[in-house]
Scaffold this active site. Structure first.
Site, PDB file in Angstrom:
ATOM      1  N   ASP A 111      -6.988   1.194   0.643  1.00 11.43           N
ATOM      2  CA  ASP A 111      -7.063   1.462   2.080  1.00 11.43           C
ATOM      3  C   ASP A 111      -8.487   1.121   2.532  1.00 11.43           C
ATOM      4  O   ASP A 111      -9.270   0.556   1.766  1.00 11.43           O
ATOM      5  CB  ASP A 111      -6.694   2.925   2.378  1.00 11.43           C
ATOM      6  CG  ASP A 111      -7.818   3.877   2.000  1.00 11.43           C
ATOM      7  OD1 ASP A 111      -8.689   3.478   1.188  1.00 11.43           O
ATOM      8  OD2 ASP A 111      -7.845   4.996   2.519  1.00 11.43           O
ATOM      9  N   LYS A 137       0.837  -1.200   0.000  1.00 11.05           N
ATOM     10  CA  LYS A 137       0.000   0.000   0.000  1.00 11.05           C
ATOM     11  C   LYS A 137       0.876   1.256   0.000  1.00 11.05           C
ATOM     12  O   LYS A 137       0.716   2.151  -0.831  1.00 11.05           O
ATOM     13  CB  LYS A 137      -0.907  -0.029   1.238  1.00 11.05           C
ATOM     14  CG  LYS A 137      -2.029   0.959   1.181  1.00 11.05           C
ATOM     15  CD  LYS A 137      -2.870   0.885   2.430  1.00 11.05           C
ATOM     16  CE  LYS A 137      -2.866   2.239   3.091  1.00 11.05           C
ATOM     17  NZ  LYS A 137      -3.333   2.241   4.456  1.00 11.05           N
TER      18      LYS A 137
END
Ligand code: SF4
Length: 218
Positions: free
Chosen positions: A143, A125
């Protein structure tokens, strides 16, 4: 209009909507260099971007680059980042990440996923945030908002961020990935909240699976 089973079409409708809502969506974390975005993204784990932006003002004055941070004391780093939580982990990650940048990359942030994820505290991420915003390498950042919104609407079904990343990657053109994520995060914060989505004011309600399953039955 009924519920569309065509994910691609759903994704297009949603993309058109969020592009109208948030035409200028961009990275929320203040930074001037890839190093600073890497630091800010590591700090943002389980913390709001606003709080990260508050601490990085002074943190980046003290340690603007990998060299200065690699020479810092971990205790000093902690003092700058106290409000963001997970202090032990985050301060160590920043220190170790800076040291490996100095040791392996001459203090520069590498621009490939494989190299980035080897740095302390950097997962897919975080790597994608840096690649997308600093190196124009398209990246999908799943997310909590992107995951929730995509599965609610019905353009993704998987349970893991990696699974959702792959599904979205097949639906969306790479050139829009980075901005799409910023727009979807704003949409998740402002409209499709986790507890009480504002469905009545959302143009997606005609198409959204979550709305069809939950809201129309009340
Ligand atoms: S209709 Fe409700 S659940 Fe669906 S995207 Fe809009 S706010 Fe989210």
């Amino acid at each position: 209009v009924g519920i569309s089973n065509d994910k691609k079409e759903l994704a297009e409708i949603f993309t058109e909507y969020i592009s109208r809502l948030y035409p200028d969506a961009a990275c929320f974390l203040n930074h001037k260099t890839p190093f600073q975005l890497l630091v800010a993204t590591i700090l943002s784990a389980q913390c709001t971007d606003e709080r990260v932006n508050e601490v990085t003002v002074e943190l980046f004055k003290a340690y603007p680059d990998a060299k200065s941070m690699s020479e810092a004391e971990i205790e000093d780093i902690k003092n700058y980042i106290r409000p963001v939580g997970l202090l032990n982990n985050k301060s160590k990650s920043l220190y170790n990440m800076s040291r490996s940048l100095m040791g392996n990359y001459g203090g520069e942030v590498p621009d490939t996923l494989n190299e980035l994820v080897k740095l302390a505290g950097v997962g897919r991420k975080t790597a994608n945030v840096v690649l997308g915003n600093c190196f124009d390498v398209p990246g999908i950042t799943v997310d909590t908002h992107v995951g929730r919104v995509s599965t609610r609407i019905g353009i993704a079904e998987k349970k893991t961020p990696e699974g959702i990343e792959k599904e979205l990657g097949e639906l969306l053109e790479p050139v829009i990935w980075t901005k799409w994520c910023h727009q979807t995060i704003l949409f998740g914060r402002n409209i499709c909240h986790s507890r009480k989505p504002d469905c009545e004011n959302c143009e997606m309600k005609k198409y959204c699976l979550f709305y069809a399953d939950n809201m129309t039955k009340k």
